[in-house]
Design an enzyme around this catalytic site. Structure first.
Site, short mmCIF file in Angstrom:
data_model
loop_
_atom_site.label_atom_id
_atom_site.label_comp_id
_atom_site.label_asym_id
_atom_site.label_seq_id
_atom_site.Cartn_x
_atom_site.Cartn_y
_atom_site.Cartn_z
N ASP A 250 0.83 -1.21 0.00
CA ASP A 250 0.00 0.00 0.00
C ASP A 250 0.86 1.26 0.00
O ASP A 250 2.09 1.19 0.15
CB ASP A 250 -0.96 0.00 1.21
CG ASP A 250 -0.28 -0.38 2.52
OD1 ASP A 250 0.96 -0.36 2.58
OD2 ASP A 250 -1.00 -0.68 3.49
N ASP B 159 -7.77 -2.54 14.34
CA ASP B 159 -9.18 -2.77 13.96
C ASP B 159 -9.33 -3.96 13.02
O ASP B 159 -10.39 -4.16 12.43
CB ASP B 159 -9.78 -1.50 13.33
CG ASP B 159 -9.10 -1.09 12.02
OD1 ASP B 159 -8.11 -1.76 11.62
OD2 ASP B 159 -9.53 -0.12 11.40
N HIS C 145 -7.52 -4.45 10.22
CA HIS C 145 -7.22 -4.21 8.81
C HIS C 145 -5.92 -4.89 8.39
O HIS C 145 -5.02 -5.09 9.21
CB HIS C 145 -7.21 -2.71 8.46
CG HIS C 145 -6.05 -1.91 8.93
ND1 HIS C 145 -6.15 -0.94 9.91
CD2 HIS C 145 -4.75 -1.88 8.53
CE1 HIS C 145 -4.97 -0.38 10.08
NE2 HIS C 145 -4.10 -0.93 9.27
N GLU D 260 -9.80 -1.60 5.37
CA GLU D 260 -10.44 -1.32 6.65
C GLU D 260 -11.73 -2.15 6.80
O GLU D 260 -12.22 -2.71 5.82
CB GLU D 260 -10.78 0.18 6.72
CG GLU D 260 -9.56 1.09 6.73
CD GLU D 260 -8.87 1.18 8.10
OE1 GLU D 260 -9.03 0.27 8.93
OE2 GLU D 260 -8.16 2.18 8.33
C1 GLP Z 1 -0.53 0.31 8.62
C2 GLP Z 1 -0.28 -0.51 7.38
C3 GLP Z 1 -0.59 -1.97 7.63
C4 GLP Z 1 0.12 -2.42 8.89
C5 GLP Z 1 -0.43 -1.66 10.06
C6 GLP Z 1 0.12 -2.11 11.40
O1 GLP Z 1 -1.84 0.68 8.77
N1 GLP Z 1 -1.04 -0.07 6.26
O2 GLP Z 1 -0.20 -2.75 6.51
O3 GLP Z 1 -0.05 -3.81 9.08
O4 GLP Z 1 -0.10 -0.31 9.83
O5 GLP Z 1 1.31 -1.43 11.68
P1 GLP Z 1 2.26 -1.76 12.89
O6 GLP Z 1 3.02 -2.98 12.52
O7 GLP Z 1 3.14 -0.55 13.01
O8 GLP Z 1 1.40 -1.97 14.10
#
Ligand code: GLP
Length: 241
Positions: free
Chosen positions: A67, A135, A137, A142
């Site tokens: 993304d 949440d 995702h 989402e």
């Molecule tokens: C962002 C990314 C996700 C990722 C999430 C969790 O929202 N788009 O792909 O999994 O963060 O991030 P973290 O590993 O920092 O908790």
């Protein structure tokens, strides 16, 4: 189907994740799907350390990012392009031509989504690394995202923008409101999926992913339908299982 592996701390979680991904690098043409966030950073450090210490080459590796924020130029310090280069690609010998990430700063976002999805279709991802949002995702899919989604423009939930504000000087207002993300259907095409989750904040999302109803309100629950998912967790992230 899930295989579950525990690590006692962040370093152990990263080591276990590294053990899963390492054999894929030996393939003649390895196609990796890669994620941003704090969860995979330890894994990426281990990949770079192995490259430096043992000469493990990534010249034959093709990488896809999940993304990208919309509205940030690639050279912005918080773009996912910058994140992936600073935390992984710059430390490896991967060829720039083999690095694929969606562009978030183009005029025609729909064309960019179609372009990215068509390259994804030409390349089966051998292993897709995922983190999970609090949440539920994955990528920026989402709650409420269709299980049939392919690469698309997504609106970020307020909770996601709050979670990610730590990267923007704790200012939620600076976190983009939209992103381009691989869809749930695009993610499910990967041969193998590796989910990394760390900390109590992820415990409820991990429960939903592995044991909750399979429903679009918990996007990660779609992984229950995938034949080959490895989940690496610390005890806190596993505390509601
Ligand atoms: C962002 C990314 C996700 C990722 C999430 C969790 O929202 N788009 O792909 O999994 O963060 O991030 P973290 O590993 O920092 O908790």
């Amino acid at each position: 189907m899930f295989s579950l592996i525990y690590g006692d701390n962040y370093n152990a979680v990263s080591s276990e994740a590294y053990k899963i991904i390492r054999p894929f690098i030996d393939k003649d043409r390895a196609v990796l799907g890669l994620v941003t966030g704090s969860s995979p950073i330890g894994l990426y450090k281990k990949m770079i350390a192995d490259h430096n210490a043992n000469g493990t080459s990534y010249r034959h590796v093709v990488a896809f990012g999940l993304d990208e924020y919309i509205g940030l130029p690639r050279d912005h310090d918080q773009s996912y392009w910058t994140f992936m280069h600073e935390n992984l690609f710059d430390g490896l010998d991967i060829l720039p031509a083999n690095i694929h990430l969606p562009h978030g700063d183009v005029d025609d976002l729909e064309a960019e989504c179609a372009r990215y999805e068509s390259i994804l279709r030409e390349n089966v991802i051998d292993i897709q690394v995922l983190g999970i949002g609090s949440d539920g995702h994955i990528g920026f899919n989402e709650p409420g995202t269709s299980f049939d989604s392919v690469t698309h423009v997504a609106s970020l939930e307020d909770s996601t923008r709050r979670d990610n504000a730590r990267f923007f000087g704790e200012m939620v207002s600076r976190v983009p409101k939209k992103a381009i993300t691989m869809g749930l259907k695009s993610i499910m095409r990967a041969e193998h999926i590796l989910v990394i989750a760390y900390g109590e904040k992820k415990a409820e999302a991990v429960r939903g992913m592995m044991q909750g109803d399979i429903c679009e309100q918990c996007p990660a629950s779609i992984l229950q339908k995938h034949p080959n998912v490895t989940v690496v967790l610390d005890r806190a992230a596993a505390s509601r299982l």
